[in-house]
Write an enzyme that holds these catalytic residues in place. Structure first.
Site, PDB file in Angstrom:
ATOM      1  N   GLU A 111       0.652  -1.179  -0.017  1.00  0.00           N
ATOM      2  CA  GLU A 111      -0.109   0.021   0.197  1.00  0.00           C
ATOM      3  C   GLU A 111       1.015   1.367   0.053  1.00  0.00           C
ATOM      4  OE1 GLU A 111      -2.474  -0.068   3.508  1.00  0.00           O
ATOM      5  OE2 GLU A 111      -2.842  -2.110   3.250  1.00  0.00           O
ATOM      6  N   LYS A 113       1.920   4.796   1.664  1.00  0.00           N
ATOM      7  CA  LYS A 113       1.907   5.148   2.804  1.00  0.00           C
ATOM      8  C   LYS A 113       1.652   6.634   2.858  1.00  0.00           C
ATOM      9  CE  LYS A 113       5.046   5.448   6.886  1.00  0.00           C
ATOM     10  NZ  LYS A 113       4.411   6.839   7.265  1.00  0.00           N
ATOM     11  N   ASP A 115       0.733  10.447   3.836  1.00  0.00           N
ATOM     12  CA  ASP A 115       1.729  11.402   4.881  1.00  0.00           C
ATOM     13  C   ASP A 115       0.774  12.571   5.497  1.00  0.00           C
ATOM     14  OD1 ASP A 115       3.745  12.380   6.234  1.00  0.00           O
ATOM     15  OD2 ASP A 115       4.673  13.576   4.665  1.00  0.00           O
ATOM     16  N   TYR A 224      -7.239   0.428   7.590  1.00  0.00           N
ATOM     17  CA  TYR A 224      -7.134  -0.892   8.423  1.00  0.00           C
ATOM     18  C   TYR A 224      -8.705  -0.862   9.128  1.00  0.00           C
ATOM     19  CZ  TYR A 224      -4.865  -3.205  12.303  1.00  0.00           C
ATOM     20  OH  TYR A 224      -4.349  -4.062  13.179  1.00  0.00           O
ATOM     21  N   LYS A 310      10.158   3.793   3.863  1.00  0.00           N
ATOM     22  CA  LYS A 310       9.991   5.442   3.270  1.00  0.00           C
ATOM     23  C   LYS A 310      11.006   5.605   2.048  1.00  0.00           C
ATOM     24  CE  LYS A 310       8.931   7.606   7.698  1.00  0.00           C
ATOM     25  NZ  LYS A 310       8.848   8.988   7.876  1.00  0.00           N
ATOM     26  N   CYS A 404      20.748  45.575  12.056  1.00  0.00           N
ATOM     27  CA  CYS A 404      20.181  45.497  10.807  1.00  0.00           C
ATOM     28  C   CYS A 404      21.261  45.490   9.444  1.00  0.00           C
ATOM     29  CB  CYS A 404      19.002  46.271  10.605  1.00  0.00           C
ATOM     30  SG  CYS A 404      18.341  46.411   9.062  1.00  0.00           S
ATOM     31  N   CYS A 407      20.076  48.898   7.587  1.00  0.00           N
ATOM     32  CA  CYS A 407      19.986  50.463   8.031  1.00  0.00           C
ATOM     33  C   CYS A 407      20.875  50.586   9.372  1.00  0.00           C
ATOM     34  CB  CYS A 407      18.729  50.800   8.306  1.00  0.00           C
ATOM     35  SG  CYS A 407      17.919  49.981   9.931  1.00  0.00           S
ATOM     36  N   CYS A 422      14.218  44.375  13.035  1.00  0.00           N
ATOM     37  CA  CYS A 422      14.973  45.363  13.026  1.00  0.00           C
ATOM     38  C   CYS A 422      14.112  46.499  13.757  1.00  0.00           C
ATOM     39  CB  CYS A 422      15.448  45.783  11.767  1.00  0.00           C
ATOM     40  SG  CYS A 422      15.751  47.520  11.348  1.00  0.00           S
ATOM     41  N   CYS A 428      14.248  52.233   7.755  1.00  0.00           N
ATOM     42  CA  CYS A 428      14.989  50.839   7.153  1.00  0.00           C
ATOM     43  C   CYS A 428      14.408  50.623   5.633  1.00  0.00           C
ATOM     44  CB  CYS A 428      14.693  49.925   8.091  1.00  0.00           C
ATOM     45  SG  CYS A 428      15.550  48.366   7.657  1.00  0.00           S
TER      46      CYS A 428
END
Ligand code: IVH
Length: 667
Positions: A111, A113, A115, A224, A310, A404, A407, A422, A428
């Protein structure tokens, strides 16, 4: 025909079409036809409240009532599977099974799998009575209300040869398409994005209101079947039976009886899975015979009769050249790894986000490191580890910056947040440009004649410092003097001029107040009516508005507390932007003068939004929760039980949709 009989027939018919659409993927009627039947059913159900049935297909829309998740104990523990990434382990599993069965023949069910998030559904007498998450395997969360909105999960099975009581387990998933739509929406509303469909499915399944779950489009595959009187003594046939009862069972299941065939199955799906509408991360192998499963039994944590193989996420190794830091419109600083270009799943990768400071520490990144890159959720490249053996020893650890890069202002990390910001929101450059780009974006002022490059150029030339400056630009400013560019400059100016007509709710959104998304801006605009009212409102008045909590209200409040923002808004006003909601076009009246009305449920003649507008046009006021001040509740279908109880407790009258229409003279 008898209306009650028609309700019964419509429910059966809509259930059949739901199944054809969501399980079989083979609809027989158009969406419009489906909607028409659904409306007919909802109309009839509204006329016959005595026919209320929680399993009716009309109830799949969920509810706005906030829920707490009860813990429930699983009747059979929810085990996980032993995981492997190697074919050698698959062979070992195969040999172990063979030895465990004394060399007798056996079949393996192969089957996919899926996710997502595992879920256990309990059916009694053909009705879904409970849905629970895995939790710790012994106890999980009761998520029945949210699961009931998943259209591919039957709420009631038609007549069939199923046991009186059984459990069926599977995976709840958010299909790629829904995942992308959801993230696009969240991006527009500046909410954090989900990293992959599994996280999104998990967040959705645990959402506090089932309406949210209903809107996101979850799906479920079941793999299942458990219970005392199962139809067959092998897994594959049980699932085919379950498919005949109406459950969504993957068509990719295959019975095989050799290791060769298992490898073929793995090879085939390693490629083909990329075409599936949902995420998969491997394949699952199960001994098919239940008798043989019992014989093989369990270890303390996992069955000996099954294993998960996997798929290896494609991974590449390359060298870290340097880490740079990007500043976004909110001032958040994102570290970015710049690497030697490397090929990964068909594309050249040379940059990857490192997300935040914690990630850098977790990876223990050093200058010149060799790093492993994978594609997260098969889309975005991500550094997953460092090849420590290849470290030269003279590379220093990567440090997160404290000022930053744009600036020079100091950065700050707020408690409970992973990001550094910042502190210089005023000057800025990327923050300024980012705010202007947001202002002109499609959902805000929609000035699509100007793009990010133009914003950058205008900023560089000192012509704009905020979005209000746009409204003072001239053809000469925009064409830079060049004659050939005069035409496009005129087009830009037209775009800017047109934006003066953009409705107030989008002006409010365009300001870029933190946490104020499209939807909350609309709700706030409709409730408060004008910029002045919003600017002058205390936070607790704002937080009473539907969809506006304390965080948003606080953010708006502090925005207007800053004189620079007030000045910016004043200049926008001077430029002629809409600073209040447009006068209603529909005829107004006095029918609901001074009434405080709460709307609850689903309606047939108008949408909730339309009813809100009607209430305001008729002199009434909308409120989001019931209190002693409520004049009445406009009650639609599926009014939540909590609201109903509260209204009854406080003696607030309930007014049906028809009664309401009569009140306003629209019956
Ligand atoms: S069977 C006792 N079949 O993978 C066996 N699981 O650790 C119960 N999963 O928790 C699981 N696809 O959430 C099974 N076709 C499939 C599956 C599957 C995905 C998930 C499930 C389980 C985890 C394995």
């Amino acid at each position: 025909m008898d209306e009650k009989q028609r309700i019964i027939d419509l429910r059966a018919e809509l259930n059949r079409h739901n199944h054809l659409y969501y399980v079989e993927n083979a609809p027989e009627i158009s969406d419009q036809e489906f909607d028409r039947l659904m409306h007919e059913l909802m109309d009839l159900e509204a006329r016959h409240p005595e026919m209320y049935d929680p399993d009716s297909p009309s109830q799949r829309v969920g509810s706005d009532v906030s829920q707490e998740f009860r813990q429930v104990r699983h009747r059979y523990p929810m085990l996980s599977l032993a995981n492997t990434y190697s074919r050698a382990d698959v062979r070992e599993f195969y040999d172990r099974v063979s030895a465990g069965l004394g060399g007798r023949k056996f079949q393996i069910c192969c089957e996919l799998k899926f996710d997502g998030l595992s879920i256990s559904l309990l059916y009694e007498h053909g009705r879904l009575v409970r849905a629970a998450t895995r939790g710790d395997g012994e106890q999980g969360d009761d998520v029945t209300a949210n699961v009931r909105t998943i259209r591919s999960i039957p709420l009631r099975l038609p007549e069939g040869d199923y046991p009186d009581v059984f459990e069926i387990r599977g995976e709840v998933l958010l299909p790629w398409k829904s995942f992308e739509r959801l993230n696009a929406q969240r991006e527009a509303e500046e909410l954090p994005l989900f990293a992959n469909p599994r996280n999104a499915a998990s967040g959705t399944l645990k959402s506090k209101t089932s309406r949210v779950a209903a809107l996101r489009g979850l799906d479920a595959y079941l793999y299942y079947l458990l219970g005392d009187n199962l139809p067959s003594d092998n897994h594959y046939d049980n699932l085919q039976k379950a498919a005949s009862w109406g459950f969504k069972i993957s068509k990719a299941m295959r019975l095989v009886s050799s290791l060769e065939e298992i490898y073929q199955y793995i090879d085939y799906w390693d490629e083909e899975r990329h075409k599936l509408p949902v995420a998969t991360d491997g394949i699952v192998l199960k001994v098919n015979s239940l008798a043989q499963q019992r014989e093989l039994g369990y270890t303390s944590k996992t069955p000996r009769w099954a294993i998960a193989y996997k798929f290896q996420a494609e991974r590449a190794r390359t060298r870290l050249l340097k880490v740079t830091f990007q500043v976004g419109r909110t001032g958040a600083v994102t570290p970015v790894a710049n690497m030697e270009p490397v090929l990964l799943s068909g594309t050249v990768v040379k940059r990857a986000s490192l997300h935040n400071e914690d990630m850098i520490h977790k990876l223990d990144l050093h200058e010149g490191d060799y790093v492993y890159v994978e594609k997260a959720g098969e889309i975005i490249p991500q550094i997953v580890g460092v090849d420590e053996n290849a470290r030269s020893g003279d590379g220093r650890p990567i440090e997160f910056i404290r000022t930053c890069p744009e600036c020079g202002a100091p950065l700050i990390r707020y408690e409970g947040e992973a990001a550094w910001y910042c502190t210089n929101t005023v000057t800025c450059p990327p923050q300024i440009k980012g705010r202007i780009e947001h202002f002109i974006s499609h959902d805000a002022m929609n000035i699509d004649s100007i793009g990010p490059e133009t914003v950058d150029a205008l900023y560089q030339r000192g012509l704009i410092r905020d979005a209000a400056d746009l409204y003072r630009l001239t053809v000469a400013d925009l064409s830079g003097g060049g004659e050939t560019r005069e035409k496009s400059a005129r087009k830009m100016l037209r775009g800017i001029d047109e934006s003066r007509k953009v409705p107030f709710e989008r002006v409010l959104y365009a300001l870029g107040i933190r946490f104020v998304g499209k939807v909350s801006a609309r709700n706030i605009a409709r409730a408060m009516k004008s910029m002045d009212a919003i600017a002058g409102a205390p936070a607790d008045v704002l937080s009473d508005i539907e969809g506006v909590g304390g965080v948003i209200a606080g953010s708006i409040h502090s925005y207007f507390a800053d004189p620079r923002n007030r000045d910016f808004v004043a200049r926008l006003r001077q430029a002629g932007l809409q600073m209040q909601v447009a006068a209603p076009t529909a005829p107004t009246g006095e029918a609901l003068r001074d009434k405080v009305i709460v709307i609850s449920g689903v309606f047939t003649h108008h949408s909730r939004e339309e009813y809100k507008e009607i209430i305001e046009q008729q002199g009434g006021r909308n409120a989001s929760s019931i209190s002693r001040n409520t004049s009445f509740v406009l009650r639609g279908d599926n009014m939540g039980p909590a609201k109903l109880e509260k209204a009854q407790k406080l003696g607030i009258p309930l007014v049906s949709e028809d009664e309401f229409l009569r009140m306003i003279g629209e019956a």
